[in-house]
Design a protein around this motif. Sequence first.
Motif, mmCIF file in Angstrom:
data_model
loop_
_atom_site.group_PDB
_atom_site.id
_atom_site.type_symbol
_atom_site.label_atom_id
_atom_site.label_comp_id
_atom_site.label_asym_id
_atom_site.label_seq_id
_atom_site.Cartn_x
_atom_site.Cartn_y
_atom_site.Cartn_z
ATOM 1 N N ALA A 126 -3.946 7.972 1.152
ATOM 2 C CA ALA A 126 -2.523 7.952 1.524
ATOM 3 C C ALA A 126 -2.050 6.528 1.791
ATOM 4 O O ALA A 126 -0.938 6.148 1.396
ATOM 5 C CB ALA A 126 -2.303 8.826 2.750
ATOM 6 N N ARG A 127 -2.874 5.725 2.435
ATOM 7 C CA ARG A 127 -2.493 4.339 2.702
ATOM 8 C C ARG A 127 -2.365 3.543 1.398
ATOM 9 O O ARG A 127 -1.429 2.802 1.199
ATOM 10 C CB ARG A 127 -3.513 3.653 3.609
ATOM 11 C CG ARG A 127 -3.128 2.230 3.933
ATOM 12 C CD ARG A 127 -4.157 1.552 4.840
ATOM 13 N NE ARG A 127 -3.689 0.256 5.239
ATOM 14 C CZ ARG A 127 -3.731 -0.853 4.475
ATOM 15 N NH1 ARG A 127 -4.206 -0.778 3.264
ATOM 16 N NH2 ARG A 127 -3.284 -2.006 4.940
ATOM 17 N N LEU A 128 -3.304 3.734 0.469
ATOM 18 C CA LEU A 128 -3.244 3.044 -0.814
ATOM 19 C C LEU A 128 -2.000 3.465 -1.592
ATOM 20 O O LEU A 128 -1.296 2.631 -2.152
ATOM 21 C CB LEU A 128 -4.499 3.301 -1.631
ATOM 22 C CG LEU A 128 -4.540 2.674 -3.034
ATOM 23 C CD1 LEU A 128 -4.414 1.157 -2.941
ATOM 24 C CD2 LEU A 128 -5.799 3.089 -3.760
ATOM 25 N N ALA A 129 -1.719 4.754 -1.628
ATOM 26 C CA ALA A 129 -0.526 5.244 -2.337
ATOM 27 C C ALA A 129 0.740 4.647 -1.741
ATOM 28 O O ALA A 129 1.662 4.265 -2.466
ATOM 29 C CB ALA A 129 -0.473 6.766 -2.276
ATOM 30 N N ASP A 130 0.778 4.537 -0.429
ATOM 31 C CA ASP A 130 1.943 3.946 0.239
ATOM 32 C C ASP A 130 2.109 2.481 -0.136
ATOM 33 O O ASP A 130 3.219 2.010 -0.342
ATOM 34 C CB ASP A 130 1.798 4.109 1.755
ATOM 35 C CG ASP A 130 2.977 3.561 2.507
ATOM 36 O OD1 ASP A 130 4.116 3.970 2.195
ATOM 37 O OD2 ASP A 130 2.774 2.714 3.403
ATOM 38 N N ARG A 131 1.014 1.755 -0.229
ATOM 39 C CA ARG A 131 1.063 0.320 -0.542
ATOM 40 C C ARG A 131 1.401 0.060 -2.009
ATOM 41 O O ARG A 131 1.937 -0.981 -2.350
ATOM 42 C CB ARG A 131 -0.256 -0.357 -0.199
ATOM 43 C CG ARG A 131 -0.710 -0.136 1.217
ATOM 44 C CD ARG A 131 0.171 -0.776 2.223
ATOM 45 N NE ARG A 131 -0.389 -2.094 2.484
ATOM 46 C CZ ARG A 131 0.245 -3.035 3.117
ATOM 47 N NH1 ARG A 131 1.459 -2.836 3.527
ATOM 48 N NH2 ARG A 131 -0.317 -4.190 3.320
ATOM 49 N N LEU A 132 1.045 0.991 -2.893
ATOM 50 C CA LEU A 132 1.349 0.811 -4.310
ATOM 51 C C LEU A 132 2.806 1.132 -4.583
ATOM 52 O O LEU A 132 3.418 0.672 -5.480
ATOM 53 C CB LEU A 132 0.435 1.672 -5.187
ATOM 54 C CG LEU A 132 -1.025 1.280 -5.199
ATOM 55 C CD1 LEU A 132 -1.814 2.265 -6.053
ATOM 56 C CD2 LEU A 132 -1.208 -0.114 -5.754
#
Length: 132
Positions: A126-132
């Motif tokens: 979820a954190r990676l998706a938010d940052r992308l």
Amino acid sequence: MEERRRYRPRGGAGPSPWWRAEVGTRPLESQRAPRPGPLTDADDERLATLRRRVVEPVVRSVLEPEEIEGLSVHWGVDGREGDVWVRIDVPDERHEELLLSPWWVPVPGEPGEDVDVPAGEARIAARLADRL
């Protein structure tokens, strides 16, 4: 009488002044910014598992397969031990993101105590998706 100033064109005549020396320009270890290192998911099984289970599904959900020119997961260098970075190459651009760090533990009583520390694969994704 009017004052006339003469300016020398940049970059041509003569050696550079001593304060612009290009010798020894490698920054000190304390001045280097954290970044992805040379050890990748191709060399390390833990990084390969993280890539397969977390990173690839997120990147595929955000980007089309033909947009992805390169994808790798790295141990970090010049940062804190245990930092994990993701590098994504898309046409004409490289995106590097700090994915995970064992140092993301909030210290009670200090500012930032309410930091949302990713724990578990779903939270990291979820954190990676938010940052992308």
